[in-house]
Design a protein around this motif. Structure first.
Motif, short mmCIF file in Angstrom:
data_model
loop_
_atom_site.label_atom_id
_atom_site.label_comp_id
_atom_site.label_asym_id
_atom_site.label_seq_id
_atom_site.Cartn_x
_atom_site.Cartn_y
_atom_site.Cartn_z
N ASN A 1 0.84 -1.20 0.00
CA ASN A 1 0.00 0.00 0.00
C ASN A 1 0.87 1.24 0.00
O ASN A 1 1.92 1.26 0.63
CB ASN A 1 -0.88 0.03 1.25
CG ASN A 1 -1.72 -1.22 1.40
OD1 ASN A 1 -2.66 -1.44 0.65
ND2 ASN A 1 -1.35 -2.05 2.37
N THR B 1 0.37 5.38 0.76
CA THR B 1 -0.56 6.39 1.25
C THR B 1 0.10 7.75 1.12
O THR B 1 1.28 7.91 1.44
CB THR B 1 -0.93 6.13 2.72
OG1 THR B 1 -1.35 4.78 2.85
CG2 THR B 1 -2.05 7.05 3.16
N ALA C 1 -5.39 12.21 3.79
CA ALA C 1 -4.56 11.29 3.02
C ALA C 1 -5.39 10.69 1.91
O ALA C 1 -6.61 10.71 1.95
CB ALA C 1 -4.02 10.17 3.90
N TYR C 2 -4.71 10.16 0.93
CA TYR C 2 -5.38 9.35 -0.08
C TYR C 2 -4.42 8.24 -0.50
O TYR C 2 -3.25 8.26 -0.15
CB TYR C 2 -5.88 10.17 -1.27
CG TYR C 2 -4.91 11.19 -1.81
CD1 TYR C 2 -4.29 11.00 -3.02
CD2 TYR C 2 -4.63 12.36 -1.09
CE1 TYR C 2 -3.42 11.94 -3.52
CE2 TYR C 2 -3.76 13.30 -1.58
CZ TYR C 2 -3.15 13.08 -2.80
OH TYR C 2 -2.27 14.01 -3.29
N SER C 3 -4.95 7.27 -1.21
CA SER C 3 -4.14 6.12 -1.59
C SER C 3 -3.35 6.41 -2.86
O SER C 3 -3.84 7.10 -3.75
CB SER C 3 -5.03 4.90 -1.80
OG SER C 3 -5.57 4.49 -0.57
N GLY C 4 -2.16 5.85 -2.92
CA GLY C 4 -1.33 5.96 -4.11
C GLY C 4 -1.22 4.63 -4.81
O GLY C 4 -1.96 3.68 -4.51
N ARG C 5 -0.26 4.53 -5.73
CA ARG C 5 -0.18 3.37 -6.60
C ARG C 5 1.17 2.69 -6.42
O ARG C 5 2.22 3.27 -6.74
CB ARG C 5 -0.36 3.85 -8.03
CG ARG C 5 -0.63 2.75 -9.00
CD ARG C 5 -1.12 3.27 -10.32
NE ARG C 5 -1.21 2.16 -11.23
CZ ARG C 5 -2.29 1.40 -11.36
NH1 ARG C 5 -3.37 1.66 -10.67
NH2 ARG C 5 -2.28 0.37 -12.18
N ASP D 1 5.04 -0.99 3.42
CA ASP D 1 4.14 0.08 2.97
C ASP D 1 4.84 1.43 3.09
O ASP D 1 5.65 1.65 4.00
CB ASP D 1 2.87 0.12 3.83
CG ASP D 1 1.88 -0.99 3.48
OD1 ASP D 1 2.17 -1.76 2.55
OD2 ASP D 1 0.83 -1.07 4.14
#
Lengths: 435, 435
Positions: free
Chosen positions: A141, A143, A175-179, A362
């Motif tokens: 993951n 973030t 926050a948001y999710s990244g790749r 992560d």
């Protein structure tokens, strides 16, 4: 956490290390090297060298540690012959500390074990310039936090015309999710991305290469200890899940971002690539550099309340080398992670508060660490007022956004009482678009 | 792509399958089963059974395929003894098709190979109720699209009070990144998440369990063929990268989402968990169910233009079983993936347009597939006008958001001329919060 003996400022190594070097014996960051013919293996940086942990383990240099930390002993030496730190991280803090402290012993000026064994030294100690650095972790993951209040305000002004942050910004770290696939190691070239944007002077969108390629000067922390889905981490325990810190260059396409009118959460303008520095500096090594962060007003709710020195005094530098330049890079900005509003512990606790799980390896990026002064901003968009006020550089060069061939270098280090613990650097050069 | 012989509607199996079963011989979806004492292995669903591909390979049933597809032959049988489909997916479309077609042959009514070998049959054919289903893929990346225009409009109205979508919505499929660790297989319990929200009748935020636990009725496509960072996939080739489709329940916490005032991109309200159905139905099996999607006006720019039948006629059902109920679940909604504005091919092309890489096993979720009528909405927020108009259910039950103990079941299937190709189901039951 008691201070590690490996942090003792009086230590010095039998390896010659300049005082301005990022990797003295008190640092000992972890990375993954790829050695011609030998393949990938874990290593620790010392001065200009990489100490091959797999070779050291094969020579028995970790036998005493293996006895003290059986979970490490069970997987030696093969845990050091991997393409990422992940398997090593899963062993937990006792293993990380035992290995770092044993490496410190081996490299201490008065320890003859390796120093006086020329064959072993040649096997274990490689010049960094002779090895390739691999991406240190394989994140499950990614973030992306927005830990800097100044940066958040600047982005809100530039993209949304807002002069203040929403009331909710001060209540929890955003926050948001990244790749995960887009995390690359330093020195990976950056292909200019394409997407929809409204070209200058037009009103309708067009598809094509970004004309506003930017980047953000960030650090990221590496998760060491995983958590279970459905379980929150109290903020007082958050740091026990953090292995260390590295530099992260979060490349951005501002025109793609503006077209979406969506400052957060869009993979179009940011998920295409992010570069990380190859060496992960442990939280242990940063222990002497704790400081308090900005006052948090309004006071966070209890689940995010922490006392004491939760931030780290890490200087960050943004350097720029224009396409074709052969001279030394120019410093565009100088800031510090302690200007971040939210601490790493608060970021980690926020992330798990809804039961989200963390996995070893992560990455949690800070977002640009913008300071309050004009020379302390963490992106070109902020330094140039959204590209409207280009920076004047030597040789009549005016920089608003990145051009093909431009190189960005981020640096980070802590420094106190003559001791410097560096994060090293992360480099990236822009390639022309293919589409 | 020529139709696969495994799709022939006249085929029937020596296994007895009811006409309403999701898994006739024309379907043959792939999943991962965990067999007591034997461990995880890949399987294909047929009626109420799982065909163990590892056991079949050990018995030599794939020897002919191994000759025709050497890259498969090189990794047999061990590629079928894994915890996820990922390694199998990496072999590419030729391997996927060859295996599905060979399984079709083995199960055909007139093929005695397995049918008349009782010992082999007992080894290879397991009742689904006797095995545990594992998460079918281990995604490196999770992408959450918003493919349904109706759903996007409903969310904009409910959360932002807007009566129209931004001009940019119709120019490109919106998406954001999700969290790989939070993807769980059907039947995993859903722990109620906590976070900041403004409790009813109050103005200041509080931290605690969500009071508006919702979910979204979605499908997701599974990436089969990976791509290289920096390389875009033309829309005409996009489907060659898609292995298949499954159901996805995207659990949401609407009060956490509203507090952030951020419809897209926040992990707080959605990244805590998403449940997927255990069997991946191949795009090959869905080939007979192609349809055209909604008219796209304005016309997309050339990079997203496709002709022909790019959508699939997949019925989706949302079922609900209140806490404590022992009767059959209630159908709350019935919709269809062909109401989605953007096709899977357009989603995939948009994702790679900026050079983002895809990896085998990646998941791309559609977002809720809401249709135009009130009985065709894809979330409780939409069905109850943001919780303000609860649904009246039998036994004087009024449902706005989910309560502890409630169970949600999503179903999906294509049906034409008496042939039903099902996606199966995804179940989840809500557990009380721990914090």
């Amino acid at each position: 956490m008691p201070a590690s003996p490996a942090n003792d400022p009086s230590l010095h190594s039998w390896i010659d290390i300049r005082p301005t070097d990022d990797f003295p014996i008190q640092n000992l960051p972890f990375g993954v090297i790829d050695v011609p013919d030998w393949g990938p293996r874990l290593a620790v940086a010392i001065g200009g060298y990489a100490l091959d942990l797999y070779a050291c383990a094969q020579l028995g240099y970790f036998d005493s540690v293996a006895e003290d930390v059986p979970e490490l002993g069970a997987v030696l030496p093969k845990v050091f012959r991997r393409r990422s730190l992940n398997a090593f991280l899963k062993l937990g803090p006792a293993a990380w500390r035992a290995v770092r402290e044993r490496v410190s012993e081996l490299l201490r000026h008065d320890n003859p074990t390796l120093r006086d064994n020329e064959l072993a030294m040649r096997t274990c100690l490689l010049r960094q310039r002779d090895v390739a650095m691999l991406r240190p972790v394989k994140p499950t993951n990614v973030t992306c936090f927005e830990a800097s209040r100044t940066h958040a305000l600047n982005v809100a002004q530039l993209l949304g015309g807002a002069n203040s942050l929403g009331a909710n910004w001060h209540h929890q770290p955003f926050a948001y999710s990244g790749r995960a696939s887009s995390i690359v190691v330093s020195d990976t070239d950056i292909r200019r991305p394409s997407g929809l944007h409204v070209p200058a002077g037009q009103t309708e969108p067009a598809f094509g290469p970004t004309q506003q390629l930017d980047f953000e000067l960030e650090t990221a922390f590496v998760v060491g200890q995983s958590t279970t889905l459905g379980t929150a981490v109290p903020v007082a325990q958050a740091e026990s899940h953090i292995f260390g810190v590295l530099l992260l260059n979060d490349w951005r396409a501002r025109d793609l971002q503006r077209w979406l009118a969506q400052a957060l959460g869009s993979p179009v303008d940011k998920d295409f690539i992010s570069s990380v520095s190859p060496w992960v500096v442990t939280l242990d090594a940063l222990e002497p550099f704790r400081v308090t962060g900005p006052a948090q007003e309004p006071e966070p709710l209890p689940y995010l309340q922490v006392s004491g020195e939760q931030h780290f005094d890490l200087h960050l530098e943004m350097l720029f080398k224009p396409a074709g330049s052969t001279v030394a890079p120019l410093v565009l900005s100088h800031t510090n992670t302690s200007t971040n509003y939210w601490s790493m512990a608060q970021q980690l606790t926020q992330l798990t508060a809804n039961g989200t799980a963390l996995e070893a390896g992560d990455l949690c990026a800070s977002g640009a660490s913008s300071g309050l002064t004009s020379g302390a901003l963490g992106s070109l968009a902020e330094l140039t007022q959204g590209g409207t006020q280009p920076l004047s550089l030597p040789n009549d060069l005016h920089l608003s956004y990145l051009r093909d061939g431009d190189t960005v270098i981020l640096r980070g280090y802590a420094e106190k009482n003559g001791l410097r613990i560096g994060l090293g650097e992360v480099h990236g050069t822009v390639l022309p678009a293919t589409t």
